[in-house]
Motif scaffolding. Structure first.
Motif, PDB file in Angstrom:
ATOM      1  N   UNK A 144       0.911  -1.037  -0.077  1.00 41.56           N
ATOM      2  CA  UNK A 144       0.086   0.088   0.116  1.00 41.56           C
ATOM      3  C   UNK A 144       0.792   1.231  -0.013  1.00 41.56           C
ATOM      4  N   UNK A 145       2.079   1.190   0.760  1.00 38.22           N
ATOM      5  CA  UNK A 145       2.918   2.402   0.884  1.00 38.22           C
ATOM      6  C   UNK A 145       3.801   2.552  -0.544  1.00 38.22           C
ATOM      7  N   UNK A 146       3.877   1.418  -1.097  1.00 38.19           N
ATOM      8  CA  UNK A 146       4.731   1.581  -2.428  1.00 38.19           C
ATOM      9  C   UNK A 146       3.743   1.523  -3.563  1.00 38.19           C
ATOM     10  N   UNK A 147       2.532   1.712  -3.653  1.00 43.14           N
ATOM     11  CA  UNK A 147       1.628   1.758  -4.718  1.00 43.14           C
ATOM     12  C   UNK A 147       2.001   2.749  -5.511  1.00 43.14           C
ATOM     13  N   UNK A 148       1.860   4.041  -5.168  1.00 43.27           N
ATOM     14  CA  UNK A 148       2.171   5.331  -5.973  1.00 43.27           C
ATOM     15  C   UNK A 148       3.597   5.244  -6.753  1.00 43.27           C
ATOM     16  N   UNK A 149       4.517   4.383  -6.402  1.00 44.11           N
ATOM     17  CA  UNK A 149       5.772   4.344  -6.816  1.00 44.11           C
ATOM     18  C   UNK A 149       5.924   3.224  -8.090  1.00 44.11           C
ATOM     19  N   UNK A 150       7.113   3.274  -8.557  1.00 46.89           N
ATOM     20  CA  UNK A 150       7.370   2.406  -9.525  1.00 46.89           C
ATOM     21  C   UNK A 150       8.288   1.138  -9.144  1.00 46.89           C
ATOM     22  N   UNK A 151       7.368   0.364  -8.603  1.00 51.59           N
ATOM     23  CA  UNK A 151       7.981  -1.047  -8.166  1.00 51.59           C
ATOM     24  C   UNK A 151       7.810  -1.907  -9.507  1.00 51.59           C
TER      25      UNK A 151
END
Length: 241
Positions: A144-151
Motif C-alpha cells: 500500500x505504501x509502495x503503490x504510488x511508486x514504480x515497483x
C-alpha cells in the motif's frame, strides 16, 4: 579493403605480364600470328580470373582457437544479467521480523516526498525464515505504501539467499494492495516461502520460478531447458535446447 586492393593488383600484374610480352614481340619485329593477338585479349580475361581467385582465397575465414566459455556472472556478461542492481535501482528488503518502518528506515525521507519525485525504480526482495512466517498484513501495508511508486520487480528468496521465485512489480502492487490482498499474499508469498516446491503458482501472475531461470554460474554455452511457450512443465521434464 587492403585485401581487395592486393587482389586487384595481382590480377592486373598477371595481365600486364602477358600484354608486355606481346608489345616486346612487336618491338623486336617478331611477326605475330592472329592466334597470338587473340592471346593478348585473353590476357585480360586471365587477369580478371586471377584477381577473383586471389580475393576468394584471402577472404576465406580462418579457423580460430576455441575460447573459454563466458560465465554469466562475470564481466562483460553480468552487465546484461544483473538487472536488479545498480545506482538507479532502490532495493527494499523485507523479512518476517521487520515492520514496514524498519524496511524503509534506511531510505530516510525518500518515501515522504511526492511519488513523482522518485526517479529510481524499486526492487522488493522478500526473504523467508524457518523461525517465523510472514504476516500477510505487514506485506499488505508495505505494498500500500509502495503503490504510488514504480515497483519494477519482486523477488522471493529463502533465508540462505537462494532464489525461489519472481513476480512482476506492477502485478504484485496491484494484487497485494487490492481487495483480495490477504488471499493473494498468502497464496503467492507466504505459502511459497514455506513450501518453495509450490512456486509454480507464480506463473499465474506472469512470474517465474527457479526452474524458469538461468543460474548465475551458467556459461554462454550451457544448454538450458526448453519447455515451449506455455512454461507449464518443470525443468526435469524439459528437453535441452
Amino acid at each position: 579493403m587492403r585485401r581487395r586492393l592486393l587482389a586487384a593488383l595481382t590480377g592486373m600484374g598477371a595481365g600486364a605480364l602477358l600484354l608486355g610480352a606481346y608489345f616486346a614481340a612487336l618491338h623486336y619485329g617478331v611477326q605475330l600470328r592472329p592466334e597470338l593477338v587473340v592471346a593478348a585479349g585473353a590476357a585480360f580475361v586471365f587477369a580478371a580470373a586471377v584477381a577473383l581467385f586471389a580475393l576468394v582465397a584471402m577472404d576465406r575465414p580462418a579457423f580460430r582457437s576455441v575460447r573459454a566459455a563466458l560465465v554469466l556472472n562475470e564481466d562483460p556478461a553480468k552487465e546484461y544479467v544483473f538487472f536488479f542492481r545498480g545506482s538507479d535501482v532502490l532495493q527494499i528488503t523485507a523479512r518476517p521480523e521487520m515492520s514496514v518502518g524498519e524496511m524503509l528506515v534506511r531510505f530516510g525521507d525518500t518515501f515522504k516526498e511526492p511519488p513523482e519525485q522518485m526517479t529510481k525504480s524499486i526492487v522488493v526482495t522478500i526473504k523467508g525464515s524457518t523461525k517465523k512466517p510472514f504476516a500477510w498484513m505487514t506485506l499488505h501495508r508495505l505494498f500500500l505504501m509502495l503503490k504510488p511508486y514504480n515497483v519494477e520487480h519482486v523477488l522471493l528468496m529463502n533465508e540462505k539467499d537462494e532464489f525461489i521465485g519472481y513476480i512482476p512489480g506492477k502485478r504484485a502492487t496491484k494484487d497485494f494492495s487490492g481487495d483480495k490482498a490477504m488471499e493473494n499474499i498468502d497464496k503467492y508469498v507466504v505459502q511459497i516461502l514455506v513450501k518453495p516446491e509450490g512456486s509454480a503458482a507464480l506463473r499465474e501472475l506472469g512470474g517465474a520460478t527457479a526452474d524458469d531461470t538461468v543460474a548465475e554460474t551458467d556459461n554462454a554455452f550451457q544448454p538450458r531447458p526448453s519447455c515451449g511457450r506455455t512454461r507449464r512443465f518443470r525443468a526435469s521434464s524439459c528437453t535441452a535446447s
